[in-house]
Design a protein around this motif. Structure first.
Motif, short mmCIF file in Angstrom:
data_model
loop_
_atom_site.label_atom_id
_atom_site.label_comp_id
_atom_site.label_asym_id
_atom_site.label_seq_id
_atom_site.Cartn_x
_atom_site.Cartn_y
_atom_site.Cartn_z
N ILE A 147 0.91 -1.22 -0.09
CA ILE A 147 0.05 0.21 0.01
C ILE A 147 0.65 1.24 0.05
CG2 ILE A 147 -0.40 0.13 2.47
CD1 ILE A 147 -3.35 0.75 1.84
N PHE A 148 1.82 1.07 0.89
CA PHE A 148 3.04 2.14 0.61
C PHE A 148 3.52 2.63 -0.72
CE2 PHE A 148 3.47 2.33 5.56
CZ PHE A 148 2.28 2.38 5.80
N GLU A 149 3.85 1.64 -1.62
CA GLU A 149 4.30 1.79 -2.82
C GLU A 149 3.27 2.53 -3.51
OE1 GLU A 149 6.90 -1.45 -4.51
OE2 GLU A 149 6.25 -2.49 -2.55
N ALA B 15 6.43 11.67 3.39
CA ALA B 15 5.85 11.41 4.70
C ALA B 15 4.43 12.09 4.74
CB ALA B 15 6.64 12.57 5.73
N PHE B 16 3.34 11.04 5.18
CA PHE B 16 2.09 11.51 5.02
C PHE B 16 1.41 11.13 6.40
CE2 PHE B 16 3.51 7.29 3.35
CZ PHE B 16 2.62 6.41 4.25
N ARG B 17 0.41 11.68 6.57
CA ARG B 17 -0.47 11.28 7.85
C ARG B 17 -0.97 9.92 7.85
NH1 ARG B 17 -0.40 16.21 10.16
NH2 ARG B 17 -0.38 18.03 8.59
N ASP B 18 -0.94 9.54 8.95
CA ASP B 18 -1.56 7.90 9.34
C ASP B 18 -2.85 8.24 9.30
OD1 ASP B 18 -0.15 5.25 10.81
OD2 ASP B 18 -2.38 5.50 10.86
N ILE B 19 -3.40 7.21 8.36
CA ILE B 19 -4.98 7.10 8.32
C ILE B 19 -5.66 6.70 9.72
CG2 ILE B 19 -5.24 4.58 7.68
CD1 ILE B 19 -6.66 5.34 5.26
N SER B 20 -4.82 6.18 10.43
CA SER B 20 -5.86 5.90 11.91
C SER B 20 -4.74 6.53 13.04
CB SER B 20 -6.01 4.30 12.10
OG SER B 20 -6.35 3.93 13.13
N PRO B 21 -5.02 7.60 13.17
CA PRO B 21 -3.82 8.22 13.98
C PRO B 21 -4.06 7.97 15.63
CG PRO B 21 -5.74 9.96 13.14
CD PRO B 21 -5.74 8.64 12.54
N ILE C 296 2.43 10.91 12.01
CA ILE C 296 2.90 10.88 10.42
C ILE C 296 3.86 9.69 10.24
CG2 ILE C 296 4.51 12.19 8.83
CD1 ILE C 296 2.95 14.69 10.98
N LEU C 297 3.87 9.24 9.14
CA LEU C 297 4.71 8.13 8.72
C LEU C 297 5.67 8.47 7.79
CD1 LEU C 297 1.97 5.34 7.76
CD2 LEU C 297 3.31 5.69 10.14
N VAL C 298 6.87 8.34 8.02
CA VAL C 298 7.99 8.90 7.06
C VAL C 298 8.32 7.42 6.54
CG1 VAL C 298 10.42 9.68 6.98
CG2 VAL C 298 8.77 10.63 8.72
N ALA D 201 9.40 2.48 14.83
CA ALA D 201 9.51 1.53 13.78
C ALA D 201 9.05 0.16 14.09
CB ALA D 201 10.72 1.58 12.98
N ASN D 202 8.05 -0.25 13.72
CA ASN D 202 7.56 -1.64 14.33
C ASN D 202 8.16 -2.85 13.19
OD1 ASN D 202 5.82 -1.10 16.39
ND2 ASN D 202 4.36 -0.46 15.17
N CYS D 203 8.85 -3.65 13.74
CA CYS D 203 9.51 -4.64 12.98
C CYS D 203 9.23 -6.01 13.22
CB CYS D 203 11.07 -4.20 13.12
SG CYS D 203 11.89 -5.20 11.79
N ALA E 177 5.84 -6.84 16.89
CA ALA E 177 5.98 -5.46 17.17
C ALA E 177 4.41 -4.96 16.64
CB ALA E 177 7.11 -4.94 16.50
N GLY E 178 4.01 -5.92 15.77
CA GLY E 178 2.54 -5.46 15.12
C GLY E 178 2.81 -4.57 13.70
N GLU E 179 4.05 -4.94 13.50
CA GLU E 179 4.21 -4.49 11.86
C GLU E 179 2.87 -4.92 10.87
OE1 GLU E 179 7.89 -5.40 9.69
OE2 GLU E 179 6.60 -5.91 8.18
N SER E 180 2.27 -3.95 10.31
CA SER E 180 1.20 -4.77 9.50
C SER E 180 1.55 -4.06 7.95
CB SER E 180 -0.19 -3.84 10.00
OG SER E 180 0.06 -2.22 9.81
N VAL E 181 2.50 -3.27 7.61
CA VAL E 181 2.54 -2.96 6.47
C VAL E 181 4.09 -3.11 5.95
CG1 VAL E 181 2.76 -1.16 4.39
CG2 VAL E 181 0.84 -1.06 6.36
N PRO E 182 4.47 -4.12 5.02
CA PRO E 182 5.70 -4.51 4.80
C PRO E 182 6.56 -3.60 3.94
CG PRO E 182 4.39 -5.93 3.39
CD PRO E 182 3.38 -4.86 4.46
N LEU F 103 9.32 -0.43 5.07
CA LEU F 103 9.74 0.32 6.27
C LEU F 103 9.03 1.84 6.40
CD1 LEU F 103 12.00 0.50 8.32
CD2 LEU F 103 13.48 1.69 6.81
N HIS F 104 8.73 1.84 7.50
CA HIS F 104 8.11 3.27 8.02
C HIS F 104 8.41 3.62 9.60
CE1 HIS F 104 5.25 0.03 8.62
NE2 HIS F 104 4.63 0.60 9.52
N ILE F 105 8.79 4.96 9.76
CA ILE F 105 8.76 5.65 10.86
C ILE F 105 7.59 6.39 11.32
CG2 ILE F 105 10.26 7.18 12.32
CD1 ILE F 105 12.54 6.33 10.45
N HIS F 106 6.83 5.79 12.42
CA HIS F 106 5.96 6.69 13.01
C HIS F 106 6.56 7.91 13.87
CE1 HIS F 106 2.75 3.36 12.85
NE2 HIS F 106 3.69 2.72 12.80
N VAL F 107 5.99 8.97 13.36
CA VAL F 107 6.26 10.23 14.27
C VAL F 107 4.94 10.48 14.98
CG1 VAL F 107 7.08 12.70 14.06
CG2 VAL F 107 7.88 11.16 12.49
#
Ligand code: AMP
Length: 113
Positions: free
Chosen positions: A4-6, A26-32, A38-40, A85-87, A91-96, A98-102
């Motif tokens: 989805i991030f691609e 960088a874009f706003r998380d859909i479920s803040p 924000i996700l980087v 960064a959930n890995c 850690a609950g990573e749901s999108v494969p 790499l993303h940094i939550h801010v």
């Protein structure tokens, strides 16, 4: 199949983009989970931190500096923010991709759940 991030990078699906350069988006998380969330992400496909390679060293540094830049732009640099960064599954990573939550704009609990 692209993640989805691609698709967000390719503008195939919409996102609230707050920053972009040649290597990062960088874009706003859909479920803040905080007033500012924000996700980087790198434009290069790296599934997760554990999959990063030595040649990604500069890119990883760039992502951290981008996270700090985004935090400044969102007005939470002084009040404080957290990067996550959930890995992997535990850690609950749901999108494969790499993303940094801010996360910022409220008092964040520690330890995380
Ligand atoms: P993680 O659970 O650490 O892998 O984080 C993935 C994050 O991506 C979650 O916080 C989701 O809310 C977020 N997310 C999933 N799809 C989208 C989307 N289309 N636009 C923005 N954020 C998304």
């Amino acid at each position: 199949m692209s993640s989805i991030f691609e698709k967000i990078i390719a503008r195939q699906i919409p996102a609230d983009i707050v920053y972009e350069d040649d290597r990062a988006l960088a874009f706003r998380d859909i479920s803040p989970q905080a007033p500012k969330h924000i996700l980087v992400i790198p434009k290069k496909v790296i599934p997760r931190l554990a999959a990063a390679q030595p040649e990604d060293e500069q890119l990883l540094g760039h992502l951290l500096l981008t996270a700090a830049k985004v935090a400044r732009a969102e007005g939470v640099s002084e009040s404080g923010f957290r990067i996550v960064a959930n890995c992997g599954p535990d850690a609950g990573e749901s999108v494969p991709h790499l993303h940094i939550h801010v996360l910022g704009g409220r008092q964040l609990a520690w330890p995380p759940g």
